[in-house]
Design an enzyme around this catalytic site. Structure first.
Site, PDB file in Angstrom:
ATOM      1  N   SER A  70       0.842  -1.207   0.000  1.00 48.69           N
ATOM      2  CA  SER A  70       0.000   0.000   0.000  1.00 48.69           C
ATOM      3  C   SER A  70       0.866   1.241   0.000  1.00 48.69           C
ATOM      4  CB  SER A  70      -0.879   0.016   1.260  1.00 48.69           C
ATOM      5  OG  SER A  70      -1.605   1.219   1.345  1.00 48.69           O
TER       6      SER A  70
ATOM      7  N   TYR B 254      -2.526  -1.065  10.699  1.00 48.36           N
ATOM      8  CA  TYR B 254      -2.621  -1.561   9.316  1.00 48.36           C
ATOM      9  C   TYR B 254      -1.387  -1.136   8.511  1.00 48.36           C
ATOM     10  CZ  TYR B 254      -4.159  -1.461   4.398  1.00 48.36           C
ATOM     11  OH  TYR B 254      -4.240  -1.598   3.030  1.00 48.36           O
TER      12      TYR B 254
HETATM   13  P1  NAD Z   1     -11.390  -6.088  -0.201  1.00 47.39           P
HETATM   14  O1  NAD Z   1     -12.130  -5.965   1.077  1.00 47.39           O
HETATM   15  O2  NAD Z   1     -12.153  -6.288  -1.430  1.00 47.39           O
HETATM   16  O3  NAD Z   1     -10.320  -7.252  -0.096  1.00 47.39           O
HETATM   17  C1  NAD Z   1      -9.706  -7.650   1.102  1.00 47.39           C
HETATM   18  C2  NAD Z   1      -9.952  -9.125   1.254  1.00 47.39           C
HETATM   19  O4  NAD Z   1      -9.185  -9.618   2.329  1.00 47.39           O
HETATM   20  C3  NAD Z   1     -11.391  -9.476   1.585  1.00 47.39           C
HETATM   21  O5  NAD Z   1     -12.183  -9.627   0.436  1.00 47.39           O
HETATM   22  C4  NAD Z   1     -11.234 -10.781   2.334  1.00 47.39           C
HETATM   23  O6  NAD Z   1     -11.481 -11.881   1.490  1.00 47.39           O
HETATM   24  C5  NAD Z   1      -9.774 -10.801   2.749  1.00 47.39           C
HETATM   25  N1  NAD Z   1      -9.703 -10.947   4.206  1.00 47.39           N
HETATM   26  C6  NAD Z   1      -9.966 -10.022   5.159  1.00 47.39           C
HETATM   27  N2  NAD Z   1      -9.894 -10.592   6.375  1.00 47.39           N
HETATM   28  C7  NAD Z   1      -9.586 -11.904   6.164  1.00 47.39           C
HETATM   29  C8  NAD Z   1      -9.384 -13.014   7.029  1.00 47.39           C
HETATM   30  N3  NAD Z   1      -9.520 -12.919   8.361  1.00 47.39           N
HETATM   31  N4  NAD Z   1      -9.104 -14.225   6.463  1.00 47.39           N
HETATM   32  C9  NAD Z   1      -8.998 -14.368   5.127  1.00 47.39           C
HETATM   33  N5  NAD Z   1      -9.170 -13.346   4.257  1.00 47.39           N
HETATM   34  C10 NAD Z   1      -9.464 -12.131   4.790  1.00 47.39           C
HETATM   35  O7  NAD Z   1     -10.501  -4.788  -0.304  1.00 47.39           O
HETATM   36  P2  NAD Z   1      -9.280  -4.388  -1.281  1.00 47.39           P
HETATM   37  O8  NAD Z   1      -9.142  -2.943  -1.092  1.00 47.39           O
HETATM   38  O9  NAD Z   1      -9.457  -4.940  -2.620  1.00 47.39           O
HETATM   39  O10 NAD Z   1      -8.049  -5.068  -0.552  1.00 47.39           O
HETATM   40  C11 NAD Z   1      -7.145  -5.919  -1.237  1.00 47.39           C
HETATM   41  C12 NAD Z   1      -5.741  -5.574  -0.817  1.00 47.39           C
HETATM   42  O11 NAD Z   1      -5.444  -4.260  -1.264  1.00 47.39           O
HETATM   43  C13 NAD Z   1      -5.504  -5.580   0.686  1.00 47.39           C
HETATM   44  O12 NAD Z   1      -4.251  -6.173   0.940  1.00 47.39           O
HETATM   45  C14 NAD Z   1      -5.440  -4.107   1.027  1.00 47.39           C
HETATM   46  O13 NAD Z   1      -4.636  -3.879   2.160  1.00 47.39           O
HETATM   47  C15 NAD Z   1      -4.807  -3.560  -0.217  1.00 47.39           C
HETATM   48  N6  NAD Z   1      -4.949  -2.123  -0.433  1.00 47.39           N
HETATM   49  C16 NAD Z   1      -6.174  -1.575  -0.666  1.00 47.39           C
HETATM   50  C17 NAD Z   1      -6.265  -0.213  -0.884  1.00 47.39           C
HETATM   51  C18 NAD Z   1      -7.579   0.461  -1.138  1.00 47.39           C
HETATM   52  O14 NAD Z   1      -7.618   1.690  -1.174  1.00 47.39           O
HETATM   53  N7  NAD Z   1      -8.666  -0.257  -1.333  1.00 47.39           N
HETATM   54  C19 NAD Z   1      -5.119   0.582  -0.882  1.00 47.39           C
HETATM   55  C20 NAD Z   1      -3.891  -0.008  -0.635  1.00 47.39           C
HETATM   56  C21 NAD Z   1      -3.818  -1.366  -0.424  1.00 47.39           C
END
Ligand code: NAD
Ligand code: MG
Length: 292
Positions: free
Chosen positions: A184, A197
């Site tokens: 991130s 986080y």
């Molecule tokens: P999202 O909620 O769609 O995806 C996160 C996923 O993590 C969930 O769908 C879930 O399946 C999984 N997860 C959460 N807790 C869990 C657990 N206890 N056991 C197993 N799986 C679990 O959101 P996203 O934004 O697509 O996130 C995907 C990645 O992108 C993450 O690593 C997040 O940190 C990263 N990220 C997101 C952003 C943003 O702005 N959305 C920015 C930077 C990084």
């Protein structure tokens, strides 16, 4: 003709909204683009076998769909309560003519992490690509407001889960394999409301570089993708305070939040032979915020 990146996708300017953790894509307002209509494949991952965690929704869903459209069979991991989102992704993978395998479970359970890899390898008949994408993000109003139990859960999922899955996968990876971590912008610019986080994202970024140093000589490439603000269920399910959910991402230099599909190309590139000389890299997809 080239397309203006400020306006290429529908503008995301979300109203206030709240979902229970982990949140569902199908309940987002507005819906996010995970590539179902927009991603076109070109056979860049033909015959590959991929495991993507957190692949029911958001970035992971966009990656799983793109991988299938590039010719890969895909196993997806997610929490059992995310089945409505997972069904949508399985359908898209199968409609691309590829095999889809769904293995729900909780990263807090160490046995599940190991079984996920074993089941995926067996179902797929091997493993070429591992995308460590699952994470939880729960906001708090500063360090003293981070509850001990939330801290522990975030460490268990983001660090413990991704570490264990990777550890279980390593014996199955052969030269040509690719590991990709989702880190991130928070790894470099931590928000005061996301301290626990953000530290996990810095650690995962570090792990990807350490593993690249360890494994590249064996022909296994390891990289990371560092997203900026992307409209996914992570944000309205306690990932941000409500005042930040409203208008989420508007402060990015492009003036908007990103859609998950805008990440897909970065993962496809890093997974494919086009990135044969790329290992130990973190590719920022931030909407214009510079990364170190
Ligand atoms: P999202 O909620 O769609 O995806 C996160 C996923 O993590 C969930 O769908 C879930 O399946 C999984 N997860 C959460 N807790 C869990 C657990 N206890 N056991 C197993 N799986 C679990 O959101 P996203 O934004 O697509 O996130 C995907 C990645 O992108 C993450 O690593 C997040 O940190 C990263 N990220 C997101 C952003 C943003 O702005 N959305 C920015 C930077 C990084
Ligand atoms: Mg989800």
């Amino acid at each position: 003709m080239s397309t203006d990146p400020r306006t290429i996708y529908p503008k995301v300017d979300p109203p206030k909204q709240i979902q229970q953790e982990p949140g569902l894509d199908v309940k987002l307002d507005p819906l996010a683009d995970i590539g179902e209509e927009s991603y076109q494949g070109n056979g860049r991952l033909k015959g590959r076998k991929a495991l993507v965690s957190g692949a029911d929704s958001g970035i992971g869903a966009a990656v799983a769909i793109a991988f299938a459209r590039e010719g890969a069979d895909v196993a997806i991991a997610y929490l059992p309560e995310e089945q409505p989102d997972a069904d949508r992704v399985v359908k898209a993978i199968e409609e691309a003519g590829q095999k889809a395998f769904a293995f729900p479970g909780d990263f807090k359970d160490a046995d599940y992490c190991r079984e996920l890899v074993e089941k995926s390898v067996e179902a797929l008949g091997g493993l070429d690509i591992l995308v460590n994408n699952a994470s939880r993000q729960i906001w708090a109003d500063g360090l003293t407001e981070v509850k001990d139990e939330e801290f522990d859960k975030t460490m268990q999922v983001n660090l413990g889960g991704n570490f264990r899955v990777t550890k279980a996968a390593l014996p199955h990876l052969k030269p040509g394999a690719s590991i990709i971590f989702t880190t991130s912008i928070q790894a470099y610019q931590p928000s005061p409301t996301l301290l626990d986080y953000a530290m996990t994202k810095a650690a995962l970024n570090n792990l990807s570089k350490g593993l690249a140093t360890a494994l590249t000589g064996d022909g296994i490439r390891v990289n990371a993708v560092a997203p900026g603000p992307i409209w996914t269920p992570l944000q309205p399910s306690h990932g941000q305070p409500q005042e930040k959910v409203q208008g989420f991402g508007q402060q990015a230099p492009l003036g908007r939040a990103g859609h998950p599909v805008e990440l897909a190309g970065a993962y496809v590139f890093l997974a494919s032979d086009e990135a044969s000389y790329v290992s130990g890299e973190t590719l920022g997809v931030t909407g214009g915020t510079a990364t170190p």
